[in-house]
Structures are given as structure tokens and as C-alpha cells.
Design an enzyme around this catalytic site. Structure first.
Site, PDB file in Angstrom:
ATOM      1  N   SER A 108      -7.013   5.187   0.041  1.00  0.00           N
ATOM      2  CA  SER A 108      -7.354   3.913  -0.836  1.00  0.00           C
ATOM      3  C   SER A 108      -8.642   3.571  -0.563  1.00  0.00           C
ATOM      4  O   SER A 108      -9.226   3.550   0.360  1.00  0.00           O
ATOM      5  CB  SER A 108      -6.418   2.818  -0.166  1.00  0.00           C
TER       6      SER A 108
ATOM      7  N   GLN B 245      -4.767  -1.172  -7.193  1.00  0.00           N
ATOM      8  CA  GLN B 245      -5.499  -0.518  -6.357  1.00  0.00           C
ATOM      9  C   GLN B 245      -6.101   1.015  -7.176  1.00  0.00           C
ATOM     10  O   GLN B 245      -5.746   1.486  -7.958  1.00  0.00           O
ATOM     11  CB  GLN B 245      -4.427   0.167  -5.124  1.00  0.00           C
TER      12      GLN B 245
ATOM     13  N   ASP C 199       0.891  -1.305   0.074  1.00  0.00           N
ATOM     14  CA  ASP C 199       0.145   0.132   0.045  1.00  0.00           C
ATOM     15  C   ASP C 199       0.907   1.341   0.028  1.00  0.00           C
ATOM     16  O   ASP C 199       0.408   2.342   0.069  1.00  0.00           O
ATOM     17  CB  ASP C 199      -1.037   0.068   1.128  1.00  0.00           C
TER      18      ASP C 199
END
Length: 286
Positions: free
Chosen positions: A226, A276, A202
């Protein structure tokens, strides 16, 4: 306690009951919980309910900001135990509400067709300045938000192949590459390396969607978060050895950006892939 020891402690969830675990957040004055922490902890919770298989994919959705001041409860649903594949669903809960949900799949190792995309040609990690050297060189010129991030001791060292992109504000093609590894050795358990990589996956990824606009997620003008996260494990690896995280963003629009990543060993083996979508909008305070 070192940053890596603290990370391992955070990933060592407390079992509360069958299929129920409790995790904590580092007390580092964050206003919200880091998304990679929730992904990593959710994978730990799921993996503790599986025997003899390794995770090959996970797909998660972030629904609410996490509160770093209270524990996170992880509830595992054992959806299916098959002969080759095992499926789990995990929900992370705070204040009585879901903040994150994830589905993950586990697979017995078996032979099959093999191919991979080649690793791009980039500077090797030893050819790039260390974080310590970069801090000494660039810290005085960094915006306050970026400086605060780099001043903290972190469990993952990141060496940017283009470190100036965080300070010069110039638009570039929507792609970037970084080398990552933990700042201290990890135990040999493959599950720990997978969960640490889930945590690290991430990091920096959403910035691939901002590089075309000469901005970063650290900018005070950007509200970034996110929205979902997907990770596929391809081969065994060690997260305490250098891994190349090469990233690109095929699209941004509608206040969202899509970013993709491929993770390689130094020898060029593709070990994981990432995707993502994130919120990237002008901050109302800008």
C-alpha cells in the site's frame, strides 16, 4: 486470546504523554506490519484527542515498512479545533523515522442533502461458503503463500463473492465484492467500530487491481504494498455485522494500481468509501 480480543488489545494504545501514544503489533510471524493495523492505530490516537465529534475522513501515506518486533510511536498534532470541524495529523514512528503519516477530520453530526449509489446485486453472505468451509474445500489446491494466510486465525471474516478467483488464475473485469465482519462481537462504542473498519479497509482492496491480470497480491511473482489510503465515513454502522465491501480498479500502470471501494450494510446503506493506490510490480525474485 481470540483474534478479535487480540485486535481490540492492539487498538488500545498506551498513552505516553499528551498527544503521544505507543502501539504494538501482533506476534504472528509477519515480516512487516499490516497496513490496516497502522491506519487503525493512527485513527485511535487521533480520536483520543477529540471530544464530541466523529471522524468523517482520513488520508494516509505509507513511507516505510513497519517492523513488527518493536513498538510504534504515534505523535498527534492538534492542527485545528473549530466549531464544526476538528483536524488532526498523526505520524507513526519507528527506529527514529516516520513510517506512516495521516491527516483526519472530525465533524459534528448535522442534517443535510442525502443520496447514495445503490448497492450492487451480489450473493448474500449466508449464500456463500464460510471461511471454514472454503478452507476445507480449497486449502489443498491453494499456493503456499495463500494457504499460510488463510491458516491463521484472523479477527475479520471475509466471504468472497467469487472465491475461485484466488485459485483458477483467470483474468476477470477489475472488480470484486467481499462480505466482511469481525469473528466475534465488539463493544458498543462507535469509535471502536470505526477503527476496526479502518483496519479492515486495507484487506483485499489492492487485489481489485490484480484481478484483471489473473493474479493476486499473494502471488510469489508480485511485489505489492500500500502506498496511500483514504477512507470516508458516511453513516453509523457495526463492524461485527456483515458489511459488503465492493471494489473496483479504474487503472493500473507504472508499477502502481488504483483501487476504490464502497462499504454497505446488509440493508443497502452506504456507510463508507475507500480509495487506495498501491505498488504492484513483478518481483525481482520471480
Amino acid at each position: 486470546m481470540s483474534a478479535v480480543a487480540d485486535l481490540l488489545s492492539i487498538l488500545d494504545l498506551e498513552p505516553l504523554e499528551v498527544n503521544l501514544f505507543r502501539g504494538r503489533s501482533p506476534q504472528a510471524e509477519w515480516q512487516r506490519v499490516f497496513g490496516g493495523q497502522v491506519v487503525g492505530q493512527a485513527l485511535v490516537a487521533a480520536t483520543r484527542t477529540v471530544d464530541g465529534r466523529q471522524p468523517h475522513s482520513l488520508h494516509g501515506y505509507f513511507m516505510r515498512p513497519g517492523d513488527p518486533n518493536v513498538p510504534i510511536i504515534y505523535e498527534v498534532d492538534r492542527i485545528r479545533d473549530g466549531r464544526s470541524f476538528v483536524t488532526r495529523r498523526v505520524v507513526a514512528i519507528q527506529h527514529g523515522a516516520a513510517i506512516f503519516s495521516m491527516s483526519c477530520s472530525y465533524h459534528l453530526d448535522e442534517p443535510g442533502f442525502e443520496h447514495q449509489m445503490d448497492m450492487p446485486v451480489v450473493p448474500r453472505p449466508e449464500e456463500l461458503p464460510s471461511e471454514k468451509a472454503l478452507k476445507e474445500q480449497l486449502m489443498p489446491t491453494m499456493p503456499k503463500a495463500i494457504r499460510g494466510y488463510f491458516e491463521r486465525e484472523r479477527p475479520i471474516e471475509v466471504r468472497h463473492c467469487d472465491p475461485l478467483r484466488y485459485v483458477d488464475g483467470k483474468p476477470r473485469p477489475p472488480m470484486q465484492s467481499v462480505w466482511i465482519r469481525t469473528t466475534a462481537p465488539l463493544p458498543d462504542d462507535p469509535a471502536i467500530h470505526q477503527c476496526v473498519l479502518a483496519y479492515a479497509s486495507d484487506m483485499t482492496l489492492l487485489d481489485a487491481a490484480m484481478v484483471a491480470h489473473g493474479s493476486t497480491v499473494f502471488s510469489g511473482e508480485i511485489q505489492a504494498a500500500s502506498l496511500d489510503h483514504a477512507l470516508w465515513f458516511h453513516r453509523p454502522f457495526r463492524a461485527d455485522e456483515w458489511l459488503l465491501y465492493t471494489q473496483d480498479s479504474p487503472f493500473s500502470g507504472g508499477a502502481r494500481g488504483l483501487a476504490r471501494g464502497r462499504i454497505y450494510t446488509e440493508s443497502g446503506q452506504l456507510v463508507a468509501s475507500v480509495a487506495q493506490e498501491g505498488l504492484i510490480r513483478r518481483s525481482r525474485n520471480a
